[in-house]
Motif scaffolding. Structure first.
Motif, PDB file in Angstrom:
ATOM      1  N   VAL A 134      -6.879  19.837  -5.181  1.00 30.14           N
ATOM      2  CA  VAL A 134      -6.188  18.843  -4.345  1.00 30.14           C
ATOM      3  C   VAL A 134      -6.721  17.434  -4.591  1.00 30.14           C
ATOM      4  O   VAL A 134      -5.958  16.498  -4.786  1.00 30.14           O
ATOM      5  CB  VAL A 134      -6.326  19.219  -2.850  1.00 30.14           C
ATOM      6  N   ARG A 135      -8.032  17.267  -4.618  1.00 26.07           N
ATOM      7  CA  ARG A 135      -8.638  15.931  -4.631  1.00 26.07           C
ATOM      8  C   ARG A 135      -8.951  15.359  -6.009  1.00 26.07           C
ATOM      9  O   ARG A 135      -9.176  14.167  -6.152  1.00 26.07           O
ATOM     10  CB  ARG A 135      -9.923  15.947  -3.800  1.00 26.07           C
ATOM     11  N   SER A 136      -9.000  16.189  -7.052  1.00 27.99           N
ATOM     12  CA  SER A 136      -9.371  15.693  -8.377  1.00 27.99           C
ATOM     13  C   SER A 136      -8.258  14.855  -9.000  1.00 27.99           C
ATOM     14  O   SER A 136      -7.093  15.253  -8.974  1.00 27.99           O
ATOM     15  CB  SER A 136      -9.704  16.855  -9.317  1.00 27.99           C
ATOM     16  N   ARG A 137      -8.674  13.716  -9.560  1.00 27.96           N
ATOM     17  CA  ARG A 137      -7.762  12.848 -10.309  1.00 27.96           C
ATOM     18  C   ARG A 137      -8.516  12.240 -11.476  1.00 27.96           C
ATOM     19  O   ARG A 137      -9.746  12.137 -11.460  1.00 27.96           O
ATOM     20  CB  ARG A 137      -7.228  11.703  -9.429  1.00 27.96           C
ATOM     21  N   LEU A 138      -7.763  11.818 -12.486  1.00 24.81           N
ATOM     22  CA  LEU A 138      -8.316  11.034 -13.586  1.00 24.81           C
ATOM     23  C   LEU A 138      -8.032   9.574 -13.275  1.00 24.81           C
ATOM     24  O   LEU A 138      -6.879   9.190 -13.071  1.00 24.81           O
ATOM     25  CB  LEU A 138      -7.691  11.434 -14.916  1.00 24.81           C
ATOM     26  N   THR A 139      -9.088   8.775 -13.230  1.00 23.69           N
ATOM     27  CA  THR A 139      -8.916   7.380 -12.816  1.00 23.69           C
ATOM     28  C   THR A 139      -8.121   6.565 -13.823  1.00 23.69           C
ATOM     29  O   THR A 139      -7.564   5.527 -13.460  1.00 23.69           O
ATOM     30  CB  THR A 139     -10.273   6.716 -12.546  1.00 23.69           C
ATOM     31  N   CYS A 140      -8.031   7.016 -15.069  1.00 24.85           N
ATOM     32  CA  CYS A 140      -7.219   6.293 -16.056  1.00 24.85           C
ATOM     33  C   CYS A 140      -5.733   6.386 -15.722  1.00 24.85           C
ATOM     34  O   CYS A 140      -4.930   5.591 -16.204  1.00 24.85           O
ATOM     35  CB  CYS A 140      -7.486   6.793 -17.468  1.00 24.85           C
ATOM     36  N   GLN A 141      -5.359   7.341 -14.890  1.00 20.72           N
ATOM     37  CA  GLN A 141      -3.957   7.549 -14.541  1.00 20.72           C
ATOM     38  C   GLN A 141      -3.551   6.907 -13.221  1.00 20.72           C
ATOM     39  O   GLN A 141      -2.397   7.012 -12.803  1.00 20.72           O
ATOM     40  CB  GLN A 141      -3.650   9.046 -14.508  1.00 20.72           C
ATOM     41  N   LEU A 142      -4.481   6.217 -12.582  1.00 16.36           N
ATOM     42  CA  LEU A 142      -4.182   5.557 -11.306  1.00 16.36           C
ATOM     43  C   LEU A 142      -4.123   4.048 -11.521  1.00 16.36           C
ATOM     44  O   LEU A 142      -5.149   3.410 -11.753  1.00 16.36           O
ATOM     45  CB  LEU A 142      -5.256   5.914 -10.268  1.00 16.36           C
ATOM     46  N   ARG A 143      -2.922   3.488 -11.464  1.00 19.48           N
ATOM     47  CA  ARG A 143      -2.717   2.049 -11.646  1.00 19.48           C
ATOM     48  C   ARG A 143      -2.903   1.330 -10.327  1.00 19.48           C
ATOM     49  O   ARG A 143      -2.371   1.730  -9.288  1.00 19.48           O
ATOM     50  CB  ARG A 143      -1.309   1.757 -12.162  1.00 19.48           C
ATOM     51  N   VAL A 144      -3.652   0.241 -10.388  1.00 14.62           N
ATOM     52  CA  VAL A 144      -3.971  -0.528  -9.187  1.00 14.62           C
ATOM     53  C   VAL A 144      -2.797  -1.416  -8.800  1.00 14.62           C
ATOM     54  O   VAL A 144      -2.173  -2.061  -9.641  1.00 14.62           O
ATOM     55  CB  VAL A 144      -5.249  -1.374  -9.409  1.00 14.62           C
ATOM     56  N   SER A 145      -2.517  -1.420  -7.513  1.00 15.48           N
ATOM     57  CA  SER A 145      -1.548  -2.314  -6.893  1.00 15.48           C
ATOM     58  C   SER A 145      -2.018  -2.514  -5.459  1.00 15.48           C
ATOM     59  O   SER A 145      -2.998  -1.913  -5.022  1.00 15.48           O
ATOM     60  CB  SER A 145      -0.144  -1.700  -6.908  1.00 15.48           C
ATOM     61  N   ASP A 146      -1.314  -3.357  -4.722  1.00 12.56           N
ATOM     62  CA  ASP A 146      -1.679  -3.566  -3.318  1.00 12.56           C
ATOM     63  C   ASP A 146      -1.669  -2.261  -2.529  1.00 12.56           C
ATOM     64  O   ASP A 146      -2.389  -2.124  -1.548  1.00 12.56           O
ATOM     65  CB  ASP A 146      -0.727  -4.572  -2.664  1.00 12.56           C
ATOM     66  N   ALA A 147      -0.879  -1.290  -2.986  1.00 10.94           N
ATOM     67  CA  ALA A 147      -0.794  -0.002  -2.295  1.00 10.94           C
ATOM     68  C   ALA A 147      -2.109   0.768  -2.337  1.00 10.94           C
ATOM     69  O   ALA A 147      -2.326   1.667  -1.535  1.00 10.94           O
ATOM     70  CB  ALA A 147       0.326   0.846  -2.893  1.00 10.94           C
ATOM     71  N   LEU A 148      -3.005   0.413  -3.280  1.00  7.91           N
ATOM     72  CA  LEU A 148      -4.293   1.111  -3.375  1.00  7.91           C
ATOM     73  C   LEU A 148      -5.411   0.393  -2.638  1.00  7.91           C
ATOM     74  O   LEU A 148      -6.574   0.784  -2.742  1.00  7.91           O
ATOM     75  CB  LEU A 148      -4.690   1.312  -4.837  1.00  7.91           C
ATOM     76  N   GLU A 149      -5.092  -0.637  -1.887  1.00 11.13           N
ATOM     77  CA  GLU A 149      -6.112  -1.357  -1.106  1.00 11.13           C
ATOM     78  C   GLU A 149      -6.879  -0.374  -0.231  1.00 11.13           C
ATOM     79  O   GLU A 149      -6.291   0.355   0.564  1.00 11.13           O
ATOM     80  CB  GLU A 149      -5.451  -2.429  -0.237  1.00 11.13           C
ATOM     81  N   GLY A 150      -8.210  -0.315  -0.439  1.00 11.38           N
ATOM     82  CA  GLY A 150      -9.058   0.558   0.362  1.00 11.38           C
ATOM     83  C   GLY A 150      -9.281   1.948  -0.211  1.00 11.38           C
ATOM     84  O   GLY A 150      -9.947   2.773   0.414  1.00 11.38           O
ATOM     85  N   LEU A 151      -8.739   2.221  -1.406  1.00 15.25           N
ATOM     86  CA  LEU A 151      -8.927   3.529  -2.034  1.00 15.25           C
ATOM     87  C   LEU A 151     -10.417   3.860  -2.152  1.00 15.25           C
ATOM     88  O   LEU A 151     -11.227   2.995  -2.475  1.00 15.25           O
ATOM     89  CB  LEU A 151      -8.292   3.534  -3.434  1.00 15.25           C
ATOM     90  N   ILE A 152     -10.751   5.111  -1.887  1.00 16.85           N
ATOM     91  CA  ILE A 152     -12.128   5.595  -1.999  1.00 16.85           C
ATOM     92  C   ILE A 152     -12.133   6.787  -2.951  1.00 16.85           C
ATOM     93  O   ILE A 152     -11.363   7.734  -2.774  1.00 16.85           O
ATOM     94  CB  ILE A 152     -12.688   6.034  -0.629  1.00 16.85           C
ATOM     95  N   VAL A 153     -12.997   6.697  -3.982  1.00 19.20           N
ATOM     96  CA  VAL A 153     -13.137   7.800  -4.928  1.00 19.20           C
ATOM     97  C   VAL A 153     -14.614   8.156  -5.046  1.00 19.20           C
ATOM     98  O   VAL A 153     -15.484   7.298  -4.934  1.00 19.20           O
ATOM     99  CB  VAL A 153     -12.549   7.460  -6.313  1.00 19.20           C
ATOM    100  N   GLN A 154     -14.869   9.445  -5.246  1.00 20.09           N
ATOM    101  CA  GLN A 154     -16.248   9.946  -5.376  1.00 20.09           C
ATOM    102  C   GLN A 154     -16.399  10.586  -6.740  1.00 20.09           C
ATOM    103  O   GLN A 154     -15.549  11.371  -7.169  1.00 20.09           O
ATOM    104  CB  GLN A 154     -16.526  10.983  -4.292  1.00 20.09           C
ATOM    105  N   MET A 155     -17.494  10.241  -7.428  1.00 24.15           N
ATOM    106  CA  MET A 155     -17.746  10.792  -8.737  1.00 24.15           C
ATOM    107  C   MET A 155     -18.325  12.203  -8.627  1.00 24.15           C
ATOM    108  O   MET A 155     -19.067  12.491  -7.698  1.00 24.15           O
ATOM    109  CB  MET A 155     -18.744   9.917  -9.508  1.00 24.15           C
TER     110      MET A 155
END
Length: 107
Positions: free
Chosen positions: A81-102
């Protein structure tokens, strides 16, 4: 720009502003945040930019495409559910406040 919080495996937090159009991976790379290696440079050909997205963000991100799903099979302890590749997440105002854990490590 969006403010993204990157949390290292040991708990150290890095809160940075990432320009619109950049990937979450590029935001980590350009700010020297440890824990995201990005060996392929962002072409979705490895899993070394794997993170766990904060639970509050899972349903707010775009769906994973097939290539990302395939690459996550090679990640260290992927969470379905929670795993993502950060290269596939494009930044926009919609991602304001995004939290990711390594994860503990990248493979």
């Amino acid at each position: 720009m969006a403010k993204i919080t990157y949390i290292e495996y040991g708990g150290k937090r890095h809160e940075v502003e990432v320009p619109d159009g950049f990937s979450v991976m590029e935001g980590a790379r350009d700010n020297n945040i440890p824990g995201i290696e990005a060996d392929c440079g962002g072409s979705c050909a490895c899993s070394t930019c794997h993170v766990y997205v904060d639970e509050s963000w899972v349903d707010r991100l775009p769906e994973k495409e097939a290539m990302e799903e395939d690459m996550l099979d090679f990640a260290w302890e992927p969470d379905p559910v929670r795993s993502r590749l950060t290269c596939q997440l494009r930044v926009s105002d919609a991602l304001e406040g995004l939290i990711v854990q390594m994860p503990e490590k990248q493979i």
